[in-house]
Design a protein around this motif. Structure first.
Motif, mmCIF file in Angstrom:
data_model
loop_
_atom_site.group_PDB
_atom_site.id
_atom_site.type_symbol
_atom_site.label_atom_id
_atom_site.label_comp_id
_atom_site.label_asym_id
_atom_site.label_seq_id
_atom_site.Cartn_x
_atom_site.Cartn_y
_atom_site.Cartn_z
ATOM 1 N N ALA A 751 0.837 -1.208 0.000
ATOM 2 C CA ALA A 751 0.000 0.000 0.000
ATOM 3 C C ALA A 751 0.872 1.259 0.000
ATOM 4 C CB ALA A 751 -0.931 -0.017 1.202
ATOM 5 N N ARG A 752 1.945 1.233 0.787
ATOM 6 C CA ARG A 752 2.812 2.408 0.843
ATOM 7 C C ARG A 752 3.548 2.635 -0.483
ATOM 8 N NH1 ARG A 752 5.563 0.729 4.659
ATOM 9 N NH2 ARG A 752 7.436 0.059 3.545
ATOM 10 N N GLU A 753 4.103 1.567 -1.060
ATOM 11 C CA GLU A 753 4.830 1.702 -2.329
ATOM 12 C C GLU A 753 3.883 2.065 -3.470
ATOM 13 O OE1 GLU A 753 8.101 1.619 -2.955
ATOM 14 O OE2 GLU A 753 8.329 1.611 -0.785
ATOM 15 N N TRP A 754 2.653 1.561 -3.417
ATOM 16 C CA TRP A 754 1.649 1.918 -4.432
ATOM 17 C C TRP A 754 1.388 3.427 -4.404
ATOM 18 C CZ3 TRP A 754 -0.942 -0.829 -8.191
ATOM 19 C CH2 TRP A 754 -2.053 -0.204 -8.784
ATOM 20 N N ASN A 869 -7.449 3.399 -8.851
ATOM 21 C CA ASN A 869 -7.236 1.967 -8.708
ATOM 22 C C ASN A 869 -6.513 1.678 -7.387
ATOM 23 O OD1 ASN A 869 -8.242 0.550 -11.209
ATOM 24 N ND2 ASN A 869 -6.992 2.166 -12.137
ATOM 25 N N SER A 870 -6.435 0.379 -7.068
ATOM 26 C CA SER A 870 -5.853 -0.041 -5.788
ATOM 27 C C SER A 870 -4.810 -1.126 -6.032
ATOM 28 C CB SER A 870 -6.962 -0.586 -4.871
ATOM 29 O OG SER A 870 -7.513 -1.752 -5.441
ATOM 30 N N PRO A 871 -4.015 -1.431 -5.045
ATOM 31 C CA PRO A 871 -2.964 -2.445 -5.216
ATOM 32 C C PRO A 871 -3.513 -3.838 -5.520
ATOM 33 C CG PRO A 871 -2.563 -1.108 -3.264
ATOM 34 C CD PRO A 871 -3.906 -0.739 -3.751
ATOM 35 N N GLU A 872 -4.795 -4.091 -5.241
ATOM 36 C CA GLU A 872 -5.328 -5.423 -5.504
ATOM 37 C C GLU A 872 -5.237 -5.790 -6.982
ATOM 38 O OE1 GLU A 872 -6.608 -3.290 -3.446
ATOM 39 O OE2 GLU A 872 -6.424 -4.451 -1.564
ATOM 40 N N ILE A 873 -5.277 -4.794 -7.854
ATOM 41 C CA ILE A 873 -5.173 -5.076 -9.293
ATOM 42 C C ILE A 873 -3.804 -5.669 -9.597
ATOM 43 C CG2 ILE A 873 -5.021 -3.961 -11.552
ATOM 44 C CD1 ILE A 873 -7.252 -2.158 -10.737
ATOM 45 N N LEU A 877 -3.051 -9.343 -11.180
ATOM 46 C CA LEU A 877 -2.263 -9.533 -12.398
ATOM 47 C C LEU A 877 -1.102 -10.481 -12.149
ATOM 48 C CD1 LEU A 877 -2.197 -5.889 -13.765
ATOM 49 C CD2 LEU A 877 -3.471 -7.809 -14.700
ATOM 50 N N ALA A 878 -0.394 -10.302 -11.055
ATOM 51 C CA ALA A 878 0.725 -11.175 -10.758
ATOM 52 C C ALA A 878 0.249 -12.603 -10.521
ATOM 53 C CB ALA A 878 1.476 -10.666 -9.537
ATOM 54 N N ASP A 879 -0.906 -12.748 -9.886
ATOM 55 C CA ASP A 879 -1.441 -14.071 -9.628
ATOM 56 C C ASP A 879 -1.858 -14.747 -10.932
ATOM 57 O OD1 ASP A 879 -2.162 -15.933 -7.497
ATOM 58 O OD2 ASP A 879 -4.182 -15.702 -8.311
ATOM 59 N N GLN A 880 -2.433 -13.971 -11.864
ATOM 60 C CA GLN A 880 -2.779 -14.526 -13.171
ATOM 61 C C GLN A 880 -1.523 -14.984 -13.908
ATOM 62 O OE1 GLN A 880 -5.030 -11.560 -15.253
ATOM 63 N NE2 GLN A 880 -6.922 -11.931 -14.096
#
Length: 908
Positions: A751-754, A869-873, A877-880
């Motif tokens: 969250a901080r780096e985002w 947008n949020s870090p969940e995206i 993407l990384a999980d995909q």
């Protein structure tokens, strides 16, 4: 007038003599007590050394036999008996020698009276397995116990001597068995002199399995560890015991010494009385009337000394007393924190039991190892697990039809034997309670309970159905309604739904613990503190208290929960009200109750994937100010001694000592202001002046030393608290197995780096990696090897992420993540490829992997964050990309690169 003055002088001298005698006797008593203490300490040290020597001599007793068995593990019974007979003859306190092959005992000598030992399996005895594991891990002798011996119930200690394949080389080869040399503890202590009735002190020992002060008290009165005059460690070959001693008060101060001191005080008083009466006669002559207007030197000096010394002593005494009070309060706070941490650990251990057991059974069900269609075998499995988990109350299954099958341990009553509970449709859903035998088979019917028990209506069943996954359910009252009331209690636990291979719902598994057992744990922790500990839910409803007050009321069939602020226990009620007034999840405050001051300390504990609980501790201040009261008494006695000596000097001194006394008074003022520098300014030939100076110097040294001791104690406590805070911070941010950052730190960092990358309009990369075929690795090599594999992969991951903007974290299970800032696409892929190659280069053997070694699959995502947008995206993407890497053959890196809008739309 003159007669009244003379009478006053006589009374004053008599009181002075009495006080001097009492102070002298008190000082002599303290010296005699110190001498007794030193002598007892020396004797206790000798006894401890003798016990250590005795235990040390017993440790290698079975080594030759272990070497013989390692060379030939299949020795016949007759030869085993011939080898063990000489060992039994060498020490009269040996009870028996048992030999196991693997973990099952196959030989015991002598057999008579020890039949219960033969055939015993250590693997089914958790209380013994700790010592067995330590011996195997040491690959050498280990001391276990004290433990109750099976054949007699007496306490004994056991030397475990493992032997391994490989003959003379104990560092190689698999475990073949163990030699257990059993020694009678009472006889061992008698031989060491600890049972001698002539000892000048009472003794107690603690330290089961070598745990020292954390172990149980196995000899003597446990209260001695709270009132001990002496404590000492007994060093064992692989641990330690603690011994506490309290001097026997019957061997007190010799009456002859008191008689001599009091006689000397009486003679001194008579001499002073004669001096005062003789010196008090008026002089005859023309100047007598004028001299009557003068103040006698004795009165003048007495008043001046009182005026100078009383403020100094009062100020120093008050400062010392306040400093001691402050130190006692700090110690009370620290103890409250320590007790809170102990309660926290016990609560965590308590609630870990149902979670771990339920996870195990849910996994068994998933693998098809639990057959709902065979409830008898199912409950037999449950009973076996209950024998290993002493805190567990219920392990049960509620079927989709509402039937109920459970293994249980009653939370109330004297009969705590395991039971089988069933409520079947064929029995009209009536709750039936059966006994079980040692083979976990159903025995006789004990009683009937709830006439219509439908599992589908129970809170745990509904919670699992509503969640669709493993879930904590709220505390509830058991509805067994048995005739003896053994299940009249509340419980809490976890439940999980079961599904068949076709996805059909089969029922709900539940693992439950009774809150009565949690109350017992809290009571054990606070037993000797004079305070209470309690556990409550976030809304204040009580779950358990160390004082055993009810946590719910019955209104017909309804149970009404009791809040901490409304408890029957006044201290719990006051603490609950204090917590409610503060309105914070953790804190500390003081409260008055019945004229006594208590420290209330509380904090929160969140169950994994469950509710947040409040842990409260309340401790009385009286136990911590007792040393302070002793200090005030000592300061008062020293002050009285100084004053009495000063008054005695005033009676005997003449005019020419006024100046030295003034000098001493000014020095005393400097001491009162904390100026410890400089030596005694007067070295008078008059004995009384020298005594006064020495007394002031003694007081100064004591006060200075005490002040320094208090300062050092405060500094030491502060350093301990700072070190504890640093350790707590490290534990809260680190994964306990791998040493990487944990999931909480990962989420916060992402969250901080985002946010930083969004403000700087810079790309942010996320790497997700998963160990290929890790379940196969665990199945083949075991979970311990699996944990070691995780640590090795984590070390490789840590070594590959050395930049300041990188963070390697354990994401969950065998899945890891890396946050990499300020990298372009090529850099992110290069970093991922280097990590994949480094893991593969480790060449960790993996026979069930196509490549024969442990490999990882990696997904890489790179985005420039946008405001909406949020870090969940980025995670999705990384999980995909990780999923794509695994589906395309594993041991590869796949990317999910592109602009944020496009990828976000794709993810959606």
């Amino acid at each position: 007038m003159k007669r009244r003055k003379a009478l006053g002088n006589v009374i004053g001298v008599l009181l002075l003599g009495l006080l001097v005698t009492l102070v002298a006797e008190l000082i002599d008593r303290q010296r005699q007590e110190s001498l007794r203490h030193q002598q007892a300490a020396g004797q206790l040290q000798r006894l401890s050394a003798e016990l250590e020597q005795t235990l040390g001599a017993l440790m290698p007793l079975a080594d030759p036999l272990a070497a013989r068995l390692a060379a030939d593990p299949q020795l016949p019974e007759e030869e085993l008996r011939a080898l063990t007979e000489p060992l039994l003859d060498r020490h009269r306190r040996l009870v028996n020698i048992a030999i196991s092959r693997g973990l099952r005992i196959v030989h015991v000598n002598p057999l008579a009276g020890n039949e219960a030992v033969l055939g015993m399996d250590f693997g089914l005895r958790p209380e013994m397995m700790e010592g067995v594991r330590r011996a195997v891990a040491r690959r050498g002798n280990s001391l276990a116990g004290p433990l109750p011996l099976l054949q007699s119930g007496r306490l004994g200690v056991i030397v475990r001597t493992p032997f391994f394949a490989g003959g003379a080389d104990p560092r190689s080869g698999e475990l073949l068995g163990l030699i257990s040399t059993v020694i009678d503890l009472q006889g061992l202590l008698e031989d060491s002199g600890l049972y001698d009735p002539e000892l000048p002190f009472a003794l107690a020992l603690r330290g089961r399995e070598g745990l020292g002060e954390r172990g149980e008290v196995f000899f003597g009165d446990p209260e001695l560890f709270h009132e001990a005059d002496l404590q000492r460690e007994i060093v064992l070959p692989d641990g330690r015991w603690m011994i506490a001693a309290q001097l026997k008060r019957a061997q007190g101060y010799p009456p002859q010494r008191a008689l001599w001191l009091r006689g000397g005080g009486a003679l001194l008083t008579l001499g002073l009385l004669a001096l005062v009466l003789f010196d008090g006669r008026p002089a005859r002559g023309p100047q007598w009337s004028e001299s009557m207007r003068k103040v006698p030197l004795r009165g003048f000096l007495s008043r001046r000394l009182l005026m100078l010394l009383l403020p100094i002593i009062a100020v120093q005494g008050w400062l010392s007393y306040q400093a001691a009070l402050s130190a006692a309060e700090q110690f009370q706070k620290q103890l409250a924190s320590e007790i809170g941490l102990r309660v926290h650990d016990k609560v965590a251990e308590f609630f870990e039991v149902p979670r771990r057991v339920l996870s195990f059974n849910a996994e068994q069900a998933r693998l098809g190892l639990l057959d709902v269609a065979q409830p008898e075998a199912l409950v037999g499995n449950f009973l076996l697990q209950l024998r290993q988990q002493s805190l567990l109350t219920f392990l049960s299954l509620g079927t989709a039809e509402g039937e109920y099958h459970a293994a249980s341990r009653p939370p109330r009553g004297e009969d705590r034997a395991l039971r089988m509970l069933q409520a079947r449709q064929g029995d009209g859903r009536a709750m039936l309670l059966y006994r079980v035998d040692d083979a976990n088979r159903r025995g006789s019917l004990i009683s009937r309970g709830n006439a219509h028990f439908d599992a589908r209506l129970r809170p745990w069943f509904r919670a699992a159905r509503a969640s669709g996954s493993m879930v904590w359910y709220p505390a509830y009252r058991y509805a067994i309604d048995d005739e003896s009331g053994a299940y009249d209690a509340m419980g809490i636990g976890m439940a999980a739904p079961l599904y068949g291979r076709s996805g059909e719902f089969l029922g709900v598994l539940t693992a439950d613990v009774a809150l009565l057992q949690l109350s017992q744990l809290l009571a054990d922790i606070t037993r000797h503190t004079g305070g209470v500990a309690f556990l409550a839910e976030a809304n204040g409803d009580l779950l358990a208290t160390s004082s055993r007050e009810p946590v719910y009321l019955l209104r017909g069939t309804r149970s009404i929960r009791i809040k901490a602020s409304a408890s029957d226990n006044p201290l719990v009620r006051t603490s609950g009200q204090a917590i409610a007034e503060q309105g914070s999840t953790e804190g500390r405050t003081f409260r008055e109750l019945d004229g006594e001051r208590y420290l209330v300390d509380w904090g929160s504990y969140a169950l994994p994937d469950g509710p947040t609980l409040t842990i409260g501790v309340a401790l009385p201040q009286r136990q911590f100010i007792a040393p302070t009261s002793g200090l005030l008494r000592n300061v008062t006695l020293v002050a009285l001694a100084v004053l009495l000596l000063s008054l005695l000097g005033a009676v005997l001194l003449s005019n020419w000592i006024a100046q030295p006394l003034g000098t001493l008074s000014r020095w005393a003022l400097r001491l009162g202001n904390g100026d410890w520098s400089g030596e005694k300014p007067v070295d008078s030939r008059v004995l009384e002046v020298g005594m006064l100076g020495d007394a002031l110097a003694m007081m100064a040294r004591r006060l200075e030393r005490h002040t320094e001791e208090l300062r050092q104690q405060v500094e030491a406590r502060t350093a301990e608290l700072e070190r504890a805070n640093r350790e707590l911070l490290h534990l809260s941010s680190t994964d306990g197995l791998t040493g990487l950052a944990n999931r909480r730190v990962f989420d916060a960092t992402l969250a901080r780096e985002w946010g930083r990358a969004r403000r700087a309009r810079q790309p942010l990369a996320l790497l997700m990696l998963d160990i290929d075929f890790f379940k196969r690795y665990n199945d083949r090599y075991g979970h311990l090897a699996g944990d070691d594999c995780l640590r090795k992969v984590a070390a490789t991951l840590q070594a590959g992420t050395r930049r300041a903007g990188d963070l390697a974290a354990r994401y969950g299970g065998e899945e890891f993540a890396v946050i990499a800032s300020d990298l372009d696409a090529a850099g992110a892929l290069a970093l991922a490829e280097s990590i994949r190659a480094a893991v593969m280069a480790q060449a960790i053997a993996h026979a069930d992997s196509p490549l024969g070694v442990v490999t990882v699959s990696m997904g890489v995502a790179l985005l420039v964050p946008e405001d909406d947008n949020s870090p969940e995206i980025l995670i999705k993407l990384a999980d995909q990309a990780l999923y794509q890497a695994k589906s395309q053959g594993r041991n590869r890196v796949e990317e999910a690169l592109g602009n944020l809008a496009g990828q976000a739309q794709e993810v959606g």
